[in-house]
Design an enzyme around this catalytic site. Structure first.
Site, PDB file in Angstrom:
ATOM      1  N   GLY A  26       0.799  -1.221   0.000  1.00 42.21           N
ATOM      2  CA  GLY A  26       0.000   0.000   0.000  1.00 42.21           C
ATOM      3  C   GLY A  26       0.830   1.269   0.000  1.00 42.21           C
ATOM      4  O   GLY A  26       1.882   1.359  -0.657  1.00 42.21           O
ATOM      5  N   SER A  27       0.370   2.264   0.755  1.00 43.79           N
ATOM      6  CA  SER A  27       0.975   3.602   0.723  1.00 43.79           C
ATOM      7  C   SER A  27       2.390   3.650   1.261  1.00 43.79           C
ATOM      8  O   SER A  27       3.077   4.667   1.100  1.00 43.79           O
ATOM      9  CB  SER A  27       0.093   4.585   1.501  1.00 43.79           C
ATOM     10  OG  SER A  27      -1.134   4.776   0.834  1.00 43.79           O
ATOM     11  N   THR A  28       2.865   2.566   1.910  1.00 42.71           N
ATOM     12  CA  THR A  28       4.260   2.560   2.362  1.00 42.71           C
ATOM     13  C   THR A  28       5.226   2.579   1.177  1.00 42.71           C
ATOM     14  O   THR A  28       6.416   2.850   1.355  1.00 42.71           O
ATOM     15  CB  THR A  28       4.556   1.334   3.247  1.00 42.71           C
ATOM     16  OG1 THR A  28       4.269   0.143   2.513  1.00 42.71           O
ATOM     17  CG2 THR A  28       3.708   1.372   4.519  1.00 42.71           C
ATOM     18  N   MET A  29       4.717   2.329  -0.036  1.00 41.48           N
ATOM     19  CA  MET A  29       5.553   2.389  -1.239  1.00 41.48           C
ATOM     20  C   MET A  29       5.672   3.808  -1.806  1.00 41.48           C
ATOM     21  O   MET A  29       6.528   4.065  -2.666  1.00 41.48           O
ATOM     22  CB  MET A  29       4.992   1.472  -2.327  1.00 41.48           C
ATOM     23  CG  MET A  29       5.196  -0.007  -2.083  1.00 41.48           C
ATOM     24  SD  MET A  29       6.954  -0.500  -2.161  1.00 41.48           S
ATOM     25  CE  MET A  29       7.336  -0.566  -0.416  1.00 41.48           C
TER      26      MET A  29
END
Length: 579
Positions: A301-304
Site C-alpha cells: 500500500g501507501s508505504t511504497m
C-alpha cells in the site's frame, strides 16, 4: 552228555559273552565321552581359554551410543534461547520382563500410563529386547522408577530441548522433535550445525542389563556448535508485548513486527501474533507455526509512496519543490477510479507524502513509467529472497509486464498489484535510512560491518527522510512519534485479499519507519491483520505500536534523547489524512 545238553550249555555261554561285550562296549563309550569332555574342559580352561572369554563377552559386553549435546542458540548478548538439558528415558526389555509382575502397578502409576496397556505391551513384544516406556522424564522420576527394582526395566540418559523465552522467540528459533531434530525455524535451517555427531562406547553389563563398567571409547561424541543470533532479547520482549497488546485491543486476526539495525542489516527483533509455546505443544495450532514476517505476503500500500518519490527525485525530472496538480481529487482509468480522501489541489512533493495522495503519486508514476519505478523496487530487494536462509521464505511478486498500462503504473506507485513480506519492506526502508546502501540481511550476529551495495544517492535518501519526518510530524503518521526521539515513516492501509478478491471490510494496517530521523539507528515495520474495533487505518492501529516500541528500544540502546521533540504535542491525524 547228550547233544541237546551240549547245545543248551553252548547257548548259555554265547549269551553270557554277548552280555559282557555289550557291557564293556557301553563302559568304553562312556569312558571315551567322559575323557573327551574332560579333555575339552582342560583345553578350554588351560590350553585355549579364548573361546570361553569370547562367549562371555558376547553375553556381557555391549556397544552403546553416546548422545551428542545439541548446540545452544543464544541472542546477540549470549542470552540462551534454546538449550538442551539432560533427562532420563525409561525403557524395558520385554524378553526379561514379566507381564504379571505385581510392581508394574506402581510403575504405571509413576509413568502416568495405563497399567493394562503396559502389561499388554510387555506381553505382545516378548520377542524383542527394547521398547520405550516413557521418553525424557526428570531424573527424580527416573530414580523412583529404578527404586522399584523391576526386572527388565532400565533408564538411559538423553537430552531435552528447552526454550527459555517461550512464545516470544518461537517463530525465529523454532523447535525440535523428541529426538532433537529441527522441525521449524532456525532449529530446522541449522540442524546439521547444531546436531553434532553421536559417539560409541563399549560397556560391560550384568545379567540384568545394567552397565557395570565402561570398557573402551570407540568414538567420542562431537557436540553441536552454538548459534549466536542477531536478535536482541530485550527488544524482542518489548516488541512482542506491544504487538500482542494491539492485536488484543483491536480484536485483530494477527500481526507482525520486524526491527532492523540500519547500519548492519541485522534483525534485532522479529515477532508475530498468534504465537505458540515450544515448551508445551499440547495446544499447538498449525496456523500459528508460520513466521509471518517472512512467509506471509501482502500488498504494501501507501508505504511504497516514499520509494516512488525516491525514483522521481533520482530521475532528475523532479525536485523537492516540484508541484503536482491533483484536481479534481480523483483519476479514472476506464472502469477503475483512483481517489484521494479529498481534493488537495496543487501540492509539492513533500505534501504528497504528508497527505498520502494517491492521485499525486500516480501522476508522477505515469510520467516516469512503470519500468523506472519497478527498477528501484528491485534494487531495494523487493520481489527477491532476502538471503537470510529461513525455511519457507516467500519472495513476493514484483510485476514486469511487456507493456505497462497506465492503471498498472498508477497502482504500483502506491503498493497495489505487488506483494512483499514484512522483512523485505523493512529492508527497503533500511536503505533510505542509512543513506542509500543495501546491506545483506542477517539473523546471525555480525561482529563486523558487512559490505553493502549503494543503490540510491545520499542526497535522494536525505530528501525522502525529510518527507517522512513531516509525515510523522504533521501527517498521517502523527501517532508514530516515539516520545523524546524524532522519527520518520509512512502509514499504509490496504484491503485484504480473500477467496473472492479484495475484502471490502477487511484491512491490513501498516506502518514503516525509522528513528531518530536525523541519524537513523533502527527501522521498524508493524503490520496488523484485520483489526475489528472500528479503527483500521495504519495511522490509528500500527503507528502507535511503532511509537511505543521505538521509544523503549532507543532508550535501551542508549541513544541520546532529543528533549525538544518530547515537548511536541501529538494528536490523531486530521480527517482525510489517515493513510
Amino acid at each position: 552228555m547228550s547233544d541237546q545238553g551240549k547245545k543248551t550249555t553252548w547257548g548259555k555261554r554265547l549269551a553270557s559273552g554277548l552280555a559282557a561285550w555289550r557291557f564293556g562296549s557301553v563302559v568304553g563309550v562312556f569312558l571315551l565321552v567322559v575323557g573327551a569332555l574332560g579333555w575339552r574342559l582342560v583345553d578350554l580352561h588351560v590350553v585355549d581359554n579364548e573361546f570361553l572369554r569370547k562367549q562371555g563377552d558376547v553375553r556381557t559386553i555391549r556397544v552403546e551410543s553416546i548422545d551428542a549435546h545439541r548446540g545452544m542458540i543464544t541472542d546477540r548478548y549470549d542470552e540462551p534461547l534454546a538449550v538442551s538439558t539432560p533427562v532420563q528415558t525409561i525403557w524395558a526389555n520385554p524378553s526379561e520382563a514379566d507381564p504379571t509382575e505385581p510392581r508394574l502397578t506402581n510403575l504405571a502409576r509413576l509413568l502416568d500410563i495405563s497399567e493394562a496397556s503396559l502389561r499388554k505391551r510387555i506381553q505382545d513384544y516378548a520377542g524383542r529386547e527394547f521398547i520405550y516406556l516413557r521418553r525424557k522424564v526428570q531424573p527424580d522420576l527416573a530414580r523412583e522408577v529404578m527404586a522399584l527394582d523391576i526386572n527388565g526395566v532400565y533408564t538411559r540418559q538423553e537430552y531435552r530441548r528447552y526454550y527459555p523465552a517461550g512464545e516470544v522467540t518461537a517463530h525465529v528459533v523454532g523447535f525440535t522433535d523428541i529426538d532433537e531434530r529441527g522441525q521449524e525455524g532456525l532449529e530446522l535451517a541449522y540442524n546439521p550445525w547444531l546436531s553434532g555427531e553421536t559417539g560409541l562406547k563399549r560397556v560391560l553389563k550384568d545379567n540384568r542389563g545394567r552397565v557395570i563398567k565402561d570398557l573402551t571409547l570407540i568414538r567420542d561424541a562431537s557436540p553441536g556448535r552454538n548459534l549466536a543470533l542477531s536478535i536482541d532479547l530485550r527488544l524482542q520482549y518489548l516488541a512482542y508485548r506491544e504487538l500482542k497488546a494491539v492485536v488484543a485491543a483491536h480484536n485483530a486476526r494477527g500481526g507482525t513486527l520486524v526491527m532492523l539495525d540500519v547500519d548492519t542489516g541485522e534483525v534485532l527483533a522479529m515477532v508475530n501474533q498468534g504465537s505458540y509455546n515450544p515448551n508445551d505443544r499440547s495446544q499447538l495450532a498449525a496456523e500459528n507455526l508460520r513466521n509471518k514476517a517472512i512467509t506471509d505476503l501482502f500488498e504494501p500500500g501507501s508505504t511504497m509512496k516514499p520509494i516512488t518519490m525516491a525514483a522521481a527525485l533520482e530521475s532528475g525530472r523532479y525536485t523537492v519543490d516540484s508541484t503536482i496538480d491533483t484536481n479534481p481529487g480523483f483519476r479514472r482509468f476506464g472502469r477503475f477510479t483512483i481517489r484521494d480522501h479529498r481534493n488537495y489541489g496543487v501540492m509539492d512533493m513533500t505534501e504528497i507524502i504528508v497527505k498520502s495522495s494517491n492521485v499525486g503519486i500516480s501522476r508522477i508514476a505515469t510520467d516516469l513509467g512503470g519500468d523506472v519505478i519497478r527498477d528501484l523496487y528491485a534494487r531495494l530487494g523487493l520481489g527477491q529472497p532476502t538471503g537470510i536462509g529461513f525455511p519457507g521464505e516467500a519472495v513476493g511478486v514484483l510485476p514486469a509486464p511487456p507493456k505497462w498500462r497506465p492503471v498498472e503504473e498508477a497502482t504500483l506507485s502506491y503498493g497495489y498489484g505487488m506483494s512483499v513480506n514484512a522483512l523485505q519492506l523493512a529492508q527497503a526502508y533500511m536503505v533510505i535510512a542509512n543513506g542509500g546502501v543495501r546491506y545483506p540481511l542477517s539473523l546471525m550476529r555480525r561482529d563486523e560491518k558487512p559490505t553493502g551495495e549503494r543503490v540510491l544517492s545520499e542526497q535522494v535518501t536525505f530528501q525522502v527522510r525529510n518527507m517522512l519526518r513531516e509525515a510523522v510530524a504533521r501527517g498521517t503518521g502523527k501517532r508514530a512519534q516515539p516520545g523524546f526521539y524524532s522519527a520518520g515513516g509512512k502509514t499504509g492501509t490496504v484491503h485484504l485479499v480473500g477467496a473472492q478478491g479484495y475484502e471490502d471490510s477487511q484491512y491490513k494496517a501498516i506502518f514503516a519507519g525509522m528513528a531518530p530521523i536525523d541519524n537513523p539507528r533502527l527501522v521498524t515495520v508493524v503490520a496488523v491483520d484485520a483489526p475489528q474495533s472500528g479503527e483500521y487505518y495504519g495511522g490509528e492501529v500500527a503507528a502507535p505500536v511503532f511509537s511505543r516500541v521505538m521509544s523503549d528500544a532507543l532508550r535501551l540502546l542508549n541513544v541520546k534523547p532529543e528533549l525538544e521533540v518530547g515537548k511536541m504535542k501529538h494528536g490523531a491525524p486530521a480527517a482525510g489524512e489517515r493513510g
